[in-house]
Scaffold this motif. Sequence first.
Motif: not given
Length: 199
Positions: A148-166
């Motif tokens: 685990r000490i070698l895992w990357p720090h990963f932040r991912a979010e996918e959202a609906h924004e004004n009809g777009w996929f963000r």
Amino acid sequence: MTILSDFAPSRDRRLLKGLMGRSFERLGGAVRDVHGIEQIGYWRGLCQVTRGGTLLSKLVGWCFHFPPAGFYPRMSVTVLRDRVGEVWMRGFGGHDIKTRLLPTSPGARIVRESFGLVEFDLKTGVKEDGALTLDVVGMRTLGIPTPRILWPHFRAEEAHENGWFRFDIKIDLPWRTPLIHYLGWLEGSAAAGKAGRAI
């Protein structure tokens, strides 16, 4: 033509829907559209990429075929679903990232993303606004569990924004050294009549 002969049959075997169950329906419309394709999907959009500046960040980025820093006004995402999982191809003006998403145990809400020799287990979540979140809960290199000490720090979010996929993905090396951050939008769903479409 027989190009689709090896792809999954028409019954509902969509990857995230099978893993997430009812929580899949809580996702924003554009997110459901992108992750709900039945065989082949193609979307166009734009993206801003920021890269880490250290020598190690550049080396790791090269190994994973990450695109150079910059603005990409004509990026694309192609998703191919087969009997095993999904192949995701992200095009950044000649710099492509290709990964494979694979299912894990139903109900675990964890999808496995393979970069070839390295695989990540990503725990899915749904925010109150319908955004999809992904968090690293496992990593393997050459099939061997990575400490685990070698895992990357990963932040991912996918959202609906004004009809777009963000999408907003930020990855740092284990000691918080920036690796890559890409923020972008894909034009809305086929139902909205925009450029993003399922073929």
